[in-house]
Design an enzyme around this catalytic site. Structure first.
Site, PDB file in Angstrom:
ATOM      1  N   GLU A  98       0.732  -1.373   0.052  1.00 51.56           N
ATOM      2  CA  GLU A  98       0.083   0.147  -0.166  1.00 51.56           C
ATOM      3  C   GLU A  98       0.965   1.238  -0.056  1.00 51.56           C
ATOM      4  O   GLU A  98       0.299   2.171   0.272  1.00 51.56           O
ATOM      5  CB  GLU A  98      -1.006  -0.052   1.173  1.00 51.56           C
ATOM      6  CG  GLU A  98      -0.349  -0.126   2.620  1.00 51.56           C
ATOM      7  CD  GLU A  98      -1.270  -0.040   3.742  1.00 51.56           C
ATOM      8  OE1 GLU A  98      -1.438  -0.955   4.444  1.00 51.56           O
ATOM      9  OE2 GLU A  98      -1.953   1.125   3.727  1.00 51.56           O
ATOM     10  N   CYS A 130      -3.591  -2.626   4.377  1.00 49.96           N
ATOM     11  CA  CYS A 130      -2.953  -3.867   4.980  1.00 49.96           C
ATOM     12  C   CYS A 130      -3.072  -5.352   4.612  1.00 49.96           C
ATOM     13  O   CYS A 130      -2.758  -6.240   5.227  1.00 49.96           O
ATOM     14  CB  CYS A 130      -2.638  -3.535   6.598  1.00 49.96           C
ATOM     15  SG  CYS A 130      -2.274  -1.837   7.045  1.00 49.96           S
ATOM     16  N   HIS A 252      -3.252  -8.563  12.288  1.00 52.33           N
ATOM     17  CA  HIS A 252      -2.553  -7.654  11.671  1.00 52.33           C
ATOM     18  C   HIS A 252      -2.365  -6.728  13.026  1.00 52.33           C
ATOM     19  O   HIS A 252      -2.950  -6.422  13.742  1.00 52.33           O
ATOM     20  CB  HIS A 252      -3.364  -7.017  10.822  1.00 52.33           C
ATOM     21  CG  HIS A 252      -2.882  -5.656  10.442  1.00 52.33           C
ATOM     22  ND1 HIS A 252      -1.819  -5.162   9.974  1.00 52.33           N
ATOM     23  CD2 HIS A 252      -3.426  -4.052  10.610  1.00 52.33           C
ATOM     24  CE1 HIS A 252      -1.358  -4.043   9.694  1.00 52.33           C
ATOM     25  NE2 HIS A 252      -2.609  -3.280  10.131  1.00 52.33           N
TER      26      HIS A 252
HETATM   27  N1  CAA Z   1       1.691   4.506  30.290  1.00 55.21           N
HETATM   28  C1  CAA Z   1       1.025   3.333  29.856  1.00 55.21           C
HETATM   29  N2  CAA Z   1      -0.005   3.468  28.736  1.00 55.21           N
HETATM   30  C2  CAA Z   1      -0.458   4.789  28.513  1.00 55.21           C
HETATM   31  C3  CAA Z   1       0.353   5.847  28.836  1.00 55.21           C
HETATM   32  C4  CAA Z   1       1.402   5.820  29.781  1.00 55.21           C
HETATM   33  N3  CAA Z   1       2.168   6.771  30.207  1.00 55.21           N
HETATM   34  N4  CAA Z   1      -0.141   7.001  28.180  1.00 55.21           N
HETATM   35  C5  CAA Z   1      -1.027   6.480  27.540  1.00 55.21           C
HETATM   36  N5  CAA Z   1      -0.913   5.071  27.583  1.00 55.21           N
HETATM   37  C6  CAA Z   1      -1.921   4.379  26.830  1.00 55.21           C
HETATM   38  C7  CAA Z   1      -3.383   4.898  26.515  1.00 55.21           C
HETATM   39  O1  CAA Z   1      -4.364   4.551  27.857  1.00 55.21           O
HETATM   40  C8  CAA Z   1      -3.854   4.211  25.353  1.00 55.21           C
HETATM   41  O2  CAA Z   1      -4.370   2.800  25.745  1.00 55.21           O
HETATM   42  P1  CAA Z   1      -5.701   2.172  25.536  1.00 55.21           P
HETATM   43  O3  CAA Z   1      -5.745   2.285  24.131  1.00 55.21           O
HETATM   44  O4  CAA Z   1      -5.692   0.854  26.076  1.00 55.21           O
HETATM   45  O5  CAA Z   1      -6.640   3.126  26.299  1.00 55.21           O
HETATM   46  C9  CAA Z   1      -2.761   3.936  24.728  1.00 55.21           C
HETATM   47  O6  CAA Z   1      -1.528   4.313  25.535  1.00 55.21           O
HETATM   48  C10 CAA Z   1      -2.533   5.017  23.374  1.00 55.21           C
HETATM   49  O7  CAA Z   1      -2.863   6.197  23.817  1.00 55.21           O
HETATM   50  P2  CAA Z   1      -3.848   7.498  23.314  1.00 55.21           P
HETATM   51  O8  CAA Z   1      -5.155   6.617  22.615  1.00 55.21           O
HETATM   52  O9  CAA Z   1      -4.125   8.638  24.021  1.00 55.21           O
HETATM   53  O10 CAA Z   1      -2.905   7.293  21.932  1.00 55.21           O
HETATM   54  P3  CAA Z   1      -3.114   8.502  20.694  1.00 55.21           P
HETATM   55  O11 CAA Z   1      -4.333   9.064  20.643  1.00 55.21           O
HETATM   56  O12 CAA Z   1      -1.778   9.460  20.806  1.00 55.21           O
HETATM   57  O13 CAA Z   1      -2.956   7.505  19.338  1.00 55.21           O
HETATM   58  C11 CAA Z   1      -3.285   5.841  17.834  1.00 55.21           C
HETATM   59  C12 CAA Z   1      -2.813   6.005  19.488  1.00 55.21           C
HETATM   60  C13 CAA Z   1      -4.626   6.255  17.480  1.00 55.21           C
HETATM   61  C14 CAA Z   1      -3.202   4.145  17.795  1.00 55.21           C
HETATM   62  C15 CAA Z   1      -2.326   6.362  17.091  1.00 55.21           C
HETATM   63  O14 CAA Z   1      -0.998   5.990  17.190  1.00 55.21           O
HETATM   64  C16 CAA Z   1      -2.619   6.428  15.520  1.00 55.21           C
HETATM   65  O15 CAA Z   1      -3.556   7.075  14.956  1.00 55.21           O
HETATM   66  N6  CAA Z   1      -1.998   5.491  14.813  1.00 55.21           N
HETATM   67  C17 CAA Z   1      -2.093   4.945  13.581  1.00 55.21           C
HETATM   68  C18 CAA Z   1      -3.481   4.265  13.303  1.00 55.21           C
HETATM   69  C19 CAA Z   1      -3.522   3.017  13.565  1.00 55.21           C
HETATM   70  O16 CAA Z   1      -2.534   2.476  13.782  1.00 55.21           O
HETATM   71  N7  CAA Z   1      -4.785   2.447  13.784  1.00 55.21           N
HETATM   72  C20 CAA Z   1      -4.996   1.019  14.167  1.00 55.21           C
HETATM   73  C21 CAA Z   1      -6.309   0.356  13.561  1.00 55.21           C
HETATM   74  S1  CAA Z   1      -6.110   0.686  11.693  1.00 55.21           S
HETATM   75  C22 CAA Z   1      -5.158  -0.590  10.956  1.00 55.21           C
HETATM   76  O17 CAA Z   1      -4.775  -1.563  11.886  1.00 55.21           O
HETATM   77  C23 CAA Z   1      -4.439  -0.536   9.703  1.00 55.21           C
HETATM   78  C24 CAA Z   1      -3.278   0.087   9.828  1.00 55.21           C
HETATM   79  O18 CAA Z   1      -2.100  -0.565   9.662  1.00 55.21           O
HETATM   80  C25 CAA Z   1      -2.985   1.523   9.904  1.00 55.21           C
END
Ligand code: CAA
Length: 406
Positions: A98, A130, A252
């Site tokens: 992709e 993916c 995945h």
């Molecule tokens: N210690 C331990 N854990 C902590 C922490 C700390 N100090 N601070 C935060 N966390 C935890 C949060 O509680 C959260 O856990 P949960 O999801 O279990 O609640 C986790 O860390 C992540 O925190 P946030 O949700 O606040 O993180 P974020 O909003 O900054 O971003 C994300 C997370 C949305 C995955 C981001 O990285 C993102 O957009 N990633 C790209 C998209 C992605 O990977 N999506 C996955 C599904 S889509 C897919 O699979 C296709 C693909 O390949 C893209």
């Protein structure tokens, strides 16, 4: 079809019988020259490191050198397979990605050339985020059922790139997995049925004019979970195995914690307990490579399989569940059974070397590599020689990428 035509076809056809087993005969992966530890990213952006190490379950991300791309990674993953088995019988190369480098030409054609495969080969590129490598695997299985003497080389190669300073940045990575798909496979027999699911969602996408993906992070997690439930429902309705039959699950892994979220969701929606020890046992070994490589998009689920096979004590005869998810979204759940004697065919030492040979870089070097682009005006450009891998992108000239074999 007339009776006489049908009977002629049945005596001359090489088509397989229902008993032909088809699956993954060999599996090899490659990753990049460089690696950025999440500690370096956290230090730069002030994030508490627990969010990366525990919250998303990532330790480091593979970063391509200036002279690496999906072609060099794909060729590096596939070269050991061709070295071991030769090219005989490989009549199809399917390249799944992709992070495509061309709107028309399949990246697999460059790989075909770098590997010196015969001209009597069919080469094509497949895309659905993916999920692409699983589409390629199923395409391969169909071709082999038609003629079990043929083999298909499936190459899944991706460079995951999000905007700098965005939430997705910590989930970048890059790798390629190559799989030789054949009848009577040495590693994993892939079974029918599959559970299928498609929904038109905008959780993650990359318009043609963009280098970095666009993503709605929380929406993407919800879309993935919805797809898990949908594929399992269809898999069950198609007469698949019960959940308790599986000894491990390869999901995945955009980040490794996503596999845990997905598996708990699957257990919950199928009315099972989410006992954490059992969840860890079902997934724990599958996350080892993804946790240090990062998101390799379509290669990711098969890196999970590599990690499982390389580390598990003995999986002979065990069914493994695969959940392949591609944003947008398409997903598939299917089963594979591990073949007796599989351990003699693994590439565990080479896989560890691929990870350990990476050179750690600091945040500034990573940022400069992220911001680098190739000229788009047709001018000549030589890329700096950075990779020590077997293939490199030497430059671009007249809009043509120039590759070199070492
Ligand atoms: N210690 C331990 N854990 C902590 C922490 C700390 N100090 N601070 C935060 N966390 C935890 C949060 O509680 C959260 O856990 P949960 O999801 O279990 O609640 C986790 O860390 C992540 O925190 P946030 O949700 O606040 O993180 P974020 O909003 O900054 O971003 C994300 C997370 C949305 C995955 C981001 O990285 C993102 O957009 N990633 C790209 C998209 C992605 O990977 N999506 C996955 C599904 S889509 C897919 O699979 C296709 C693909 O390949 C893209």
């Amino acid at each position: 079809m007339s009776t006489s035509t049908a009977s002629t076809a049945s005596t001359t056809s090489t088509a397989s019988t229902a008993s032909t087993t088809v699956g993954i005969h060999d599996l090899s992966f490659a990753t990049t020259e460089f690696v950025l530890p999440h500690t370096a990213l956290a230090e730069y952006n002030g994030t508490e490191i627990g969010k990366y190490h525990v919250g998303i379950g990532q330790q480091s991300m593979s970063v391509p050198a200036a002279d690496e791309d999906i072609v060099t990674l794909g060729a590096a993953a596939a070269a050991p397979i061709v070295a071991r088995h030769g090219a005989d019988g490989i009549r199809t190369l399917v390249f799944a990605t992709e992070s495509s480098i061309d709107q028309a030409k399949a990246a697999g054609v460059y790989v075909h050339s770098l590997l010196g495969l015969p001209s009597a080969t069919r080469v094509v590129e497949l895309k659905q985020a993916c999920y692409g490598a699983t589409a390629a695997l199923q395409f391969a299985i169909g071709l082999i059922h038609r003629d079990p003497s043929q083999k298909v080389l499936v190459v899944a190669s991706d460079v995951s790139k999000y905007e700098l300073d965005s939430p997705g940045e910590a989930t970048q990575g890059a790798a390629a997995v190559a799989m030789l798909v054949s009848a009577d496979p040495a590693l994993v027999r892939i079974e029918d049925p599959s559970g299928l699911f498609t929904a038109d969602v905008m959780d993650f996408w990359r318009p043609n004019y963009r280098d970095a993906a666009l993503v709605d992070g929380q929406e993407s997690i919800g879309a993935y979970l919805q797809a898990v439930q949908g594929t399992w429902k269809d898999y069950s309705e198609q007469g698949g195995r019960p959940l308790e039959a599986f000894s491990a699950f390869c999901y995945h892994q955009p980040f490794t914690k996503m596999a845990y979220k997905a598996h708990r969701h699957l257990l919950n929606s199928a009315g099972h307990d989410t006992d954490e020890t059992a969840v860890k046992q079902a997934l724990g070994l599958t996350t080892a490579y993804n946790a240090v490589i990062g998101n390799s998009y379509t290669a990711s689920v098969y890196l999970g399989l590599a990690a499982l096979l390389d580390q598990a004590e003995d999986l002979t005869g065990q069914p493994v569940g695969f959940l392949s998810y591609g944003s947008g979204s398409v997903a598939e759940f299917f089963a594979g059974t591990v073949v007796p004697g599989y351990r003699e065919h693994l590439r565990t030492a080479e896989h560890r070397t691929a990870i350990e040979r990476r050179q750690a870089i600091g945040y500034d070097r990573y940022r400069a590599l992220h911001e680098r682009t190739l000229p788009t005006d047709g001018s000549d450009h030589a890329t700096p020689a950075e990779t020590t891998g077997p293939f490199r992108l030497a430059g671009i000239s007249g809009h043509k990428r120039l590759y070199e074999k070492r």
